[in-house]
Write a protein that holds these residues in place. Structure first.
Motif, PDB file in Angstrom:
ATOM      1  N   PRO A 138       0.687  -1.190   0.355  1.00 44.02           N
ATOM      2  CA  PRO A 138       0.212  -0.220  -0.337  1.00 44.02           C
ATOM      3  C   PRO A 138       0.912   1.502  -0.073  1.00 44.02           C
ATOM      4  N   ILE A 139       1.962   1.789   0.250  1.00 46.39           N
ATOM      5  CA  ILE A 139       2.939   2.427   0.316  1.00 46.39           C
ATOM      6  C   ILE A 139       2.736   2.839  -0.994  1.00 46.39           C
ATOM      7  N   LEU A 140       2.966   2.423  -2.290  1.00 41.59           N
ATOM      8  CA  LEU A 140       2.715   2.630  -3.434  1.00 41.59           C
ATOM      9  C   LEU A 140       1.682   3.554  -3.563  1.00 41.59           C
ATOM     10  N   ARG A 141       0.972   3.132  -3.043  1.00 44.77           N
ATOM     11  CA  ARG A 141      -0.846   3.918  -3.119  1.00 44.77           C
ATOM     12  C   ARG A 141      -0.535   5.503  -2.464  1.00 44.77           C
ATOM     13  N   LYS A 142       0.118   5.419  -1.906  1.00 44.46           N
ATOM     14  CA  LYS A 142      -0.303   6.816  -1.355  1.00 44.46           C
ATOM     15  C   LYS A 142       0.119   7.604  -1.809  1.00 44.46           C
ATOM     16  N   LYS A 143      -0.138   9.515  -1.512  1.00 49.72           N
ATOM     17  CA  LYS A 143      -0.686  10.323  -1.999  1.00 49.72           C
ATOM     18  C   LYS A 143       0.912  10.882  -1.476  1.00 49.72           C
ATOM     19  N   CYS A 144       2.464  10.742  -1.972  1.00 49.21           N
ATOM     20  CA  CYS A 144       3.574  11.623  -1.319  1.00 49.21           C
ATOM     21  C   CYS A 144       3.460  13.205  -0.706  1.00 49.21           C
ATOM     22  N   ARG A 145       3.863  13.562   0.677  1.00 44.96           N
ATOM     23  CA  ARG A 145       3.689  15.185   1.401  1.00 44.96           C
ATOM     24  C   ARG A 145       5.598  15.326   0.490  1.00 44.96           C
ATOM     25  N   GLU A 146       5.399  16.732   0.673  1.00 44.53           N
ATOM     26  CA  GLU A 146       5.993  17.515   0.122  1.00 44.53           C
ATOM     27  C   GLU A 146       8.055  17.395   0.776  1.00 44.53           C
ATOM     28  N   VAL A 147       8.605  17.548   0.325  1.00 43.12           N
ATOM     29  CA  VAL A 147       9.565  18.222   1.448  1.00 43.12           C
ATOM     30  C   VAL A 147       9.664  19.513   1.852  1.00 43.12           C
ATOM     31  N   VAL A 170      15.389  24.447  -9.177  1.00 40.50           N
ATOM     32  CA  VAL A 170      15.517  23.571 -10.689  1.00 40.50           C
ATOM     33  C   VAL A 170      15.310  24.152 -12.037  1.00 40.50           C
ATOM     34  N   GLU A 171      14.989  23.402 -13.161  1.00 46.69           N
ATOM     35  CA  GLU A 171      14.027  23.636 -14.153  1.00 46.69           C
ATOM     36  C   GLU A 171      14.654  22.878 -15.327  1.00 46.69           C
ATOM     37  N   TYR A 172      13.964  21.542 -15.580  1.00 44.59           N
ATOM     38  CA  TYR A 172      14.030  21.325 -16.411  1.00 44.59           C
ATOM     39  C   TYR A 172      13.702  20.493 -17.837  1.00 44.59           C
ATOM     40  N   GLU A 173      13.566  20.444 -19.146  1.00 46.04           N
ATOM     41  CA  GLU A 173      13.398  20.139 -20.373  1.00 46.04           C
ATOM     42  C   GLU A 173      13.333  18.741 -20.961  1.00 46.04           C
ATOM     43  N   GLY A 174      12.516  17.749 -20.551  1.00 52.47           N
ATOM     44  CA  GLY A 174      12.729  17.067 -20.928  1.00 52.47           C
ATOM     45  C   GLY A 174      12.035  16.308 -22.293  1.00 52.47           C
ATOM     46  N   ARG A 175      12.812  15.514 -23.712  1.00 48.94           N
ATOM     47  CA  ARG A 175      11.911  15.200 -24.703  1.00 48.94           C
ATOM     48  C   ARG A 175      11.541  13.930 -25.123  1.00 48.94           C
ATOM     49  N   ASP A 176      10.675  13.392 -26.029  1.00 49.34           N
ATOM     50  CA  ASP A 176      10.575  11.874 -25.721  1.00 49.34           C
ATOM     51  C   ASP A 176      11.140  10.885 -24.540  1.00 49.34           C
ATOM     52  N   PHE A 177      11.934   9.764 -24.449  1.00 46.36           N
ATOM     53  CA  PHE A 177      12.781   9.012 -22.931  1.00 46.36           C
ATOM     54  C   PHE A 177      12.532  10.545 -22.301  1.00 46.36           C
ATOM     55  N   LYS A 178      13.225  11.232 -21.642  1.00 41.08           N
ATOM     56  CA  LYS A 178      13.440  11.825 -20.940  1.00 41.08           C
ATOM     57  C   LYS A 178      11.885  12.301 -20.149  1.00 41.08           C
ATOM     58  N   ALA A 179      10.677  12.835 -21.597  1.00 37.56           N
ATOM     59  CA  ALA A 179       9.371  13.379 -21.344  1.00 37.56           C
ATOM     60  C   ALA A 179       9.115  12.140 -20.314  1.00 37.56           C
ATOM     61  N   LYS A 180       8.514  11.250 -21.213  1.00 39.25           N
ATOM     62  CA  LYS A 180       8.359   9.781 -20.394  1.00 39.25           C
ATOM     63  C   LYS A 180       8.560   9.108 -18.750  1.00 39.25           C
ATOM     64  N   ALA A 181      10.776   9.423 -18.518  1.00 40.95           N
ATOM     65  CA  ALA A 181      10.413   9.168 -17.458  1.00 40.95           C
ATOM     66  C   ALA A 181      10.018  10.474 -16.525  1.00 40.95           C
ATOM     67  N   PHE A 182      10.376  11.764 -16.799  1.00 41.37           N
ATOM     68  CA  PHE A 182      10.090  12.428 -15.542  1.00 41.37           C
ATOM     69  C   PHE A 182       8.101  12.600 -14.919  1.00 41.37           C
ATOM     70  N   CYS A 183       7.448  12.309 -16.193  1.00 46.75           N
ATOM     71  CA  CYS A 183       6.119  11.585 -16.036  1.00 46.75           C
ATOM     72  C   CYS A 183       5.676  10.524 -15.480  1.00 46.75           C
ATOM     73  N   HIS A 184       6.716   9.178 -15.338  1.00 42.62           N
ATOM     74  CA  HIS A 184       6.455   8.299 -14.694  1.00 42.62           C
ATOM     75  C   HIS A 184       6.858   8.049 -13.294  1.00 42.62           C
ATOM     76  N   GLU A 185       7.902   8.916 -13.390  1.00 44.67           N
ATOM     77  CA  GLU A 185       8.139   8.695 -11.258  1.00 44.67           C
ATOM     78  C   GLU A 185       7.617   9.955 -10.906  1.00 44.67           C
ATOM     79  N   TYR A 186       6.841  11.538 -11.149  1.00 40.92           N
ATOM     80  CA  TYR A 186       5.954  12.350 -11.155  1.00 40.92           C
ATOM     81  C   TYR A 186       4.606  11.331 -10.781  1.00 40.92           C
ATOM     82  N   ASP A 187       4.462  10.080 -11.116  1.00 43.05           N
ATOM     83  CA  ASP A 187       3.527   9.637 -10.864  1.00 43.05           C
ATOM     84  C   ASP A 187       2.909   9.022  -9.368  1.00 43.05           C
ATOM     85  N   HIS A 188       4.194   8.241  -9.739  1.00 44.54           N
ATOM     86  CA  HIS A 188       5.314   7.863  -8.094  1.00 44.54           C
ATOM     87  C   HIS A 188       4.990   8.539  -7.070  1.00 44.54           C
ATOM     88  N   LEU A 189       4.594   9.913  -7.051  1.00 43.13           N
ATOM     89  CA  LEU A 189       4.562  10.598  -5.945  1.00 43.13           C
ATOM     90  C   LEU A 189       3.281  10.938  -5.579  1.00 43.13           C
TER      91      LEU A 189
END
Ligand code: CO
Length: 160
Positions: free
Chosen positions: A12-21, A116-135
């Motif tokens: 169930p840990i993976l299903r929780k909404k994470c809190r801000e640091v 900091v700010e980053y741009e991601g295209r293609d594979f990196k965009a996908k990676a950002f979105c995938h990791e963001y979803d985990h949060l």
């Protein structure tokens, strides 16, 4: 640095909404170091804090051009559409096709608490979105339009 256990789907840990640091301090930097080590050991291209049992909003992406660490990330811009296969260290042996933007601009804090700010295209965009979803407790299998079981000896798939 220390290797951490990767939390697997069903926990169930993976299903929780994470809190801000709230404060970027040595403790947070230590967790990031452990996440880096755990990600590289698992040959992943990304890892989010809840995957090592820490319910805080931070993740790391390294698609081969060096690690990007983001604390309290925010997607500020996205465009385009790609449909490609993903996998996840927390969902071993499964790959699935997910729709993602082809471009993402994301901002957050680095390990020194600097914006900091980053741009991601293609594979990196996908990676950002995938990791963001985990949060937000979202796994790629929730969004996948199709899934397949994967040969565990191959490590060329996303995250694994
Ligand atoms: Co994942």
């Amino acid at each position: 640095m220390a290797l951490r256990n990767i939390v697997k789907e069903g926990d169930p840990i993976l299903r929780k909404k994470c809190r801000e640091v709230t404060e970027v301090n040595d403790h947070i930097r230590m967790i990031l170091d452990d996440m880096l080590e755990t990600m590289y050991e698992s040959e992943g291209v990304g890892i989010a804090a809840p995957q090592v049992g820490i319910l805080r909003r931070m993740f790391i992406v390294d698609i081969g051009d060096g690690p990007i660490e983001l604390i309290n990330p925010e997607i500020v811009e996205q465009s385009g559409l790609q449909e490609d296969e993903e996998a996840c260290l927390s969902v071993p042996g499964v790959a699935g096709v997910v729709k993602r933007p082809t471009y993402v601009k994301i901002k957050g804090l680095n390990r020194f608490g600097e914006e900091v700010e980053y741009e991601g295209r293609d594979f990196k965009a996908k990676a950002f979105c995938h990791e963001y979803d985990h949060l937000d407790g979202i796994l790629f299998i929730d969004k996948a339009t199709s899934t397949r079981t994967m040969d565990m000896d191959l490590d060329d798939d996303f995250e694994k």
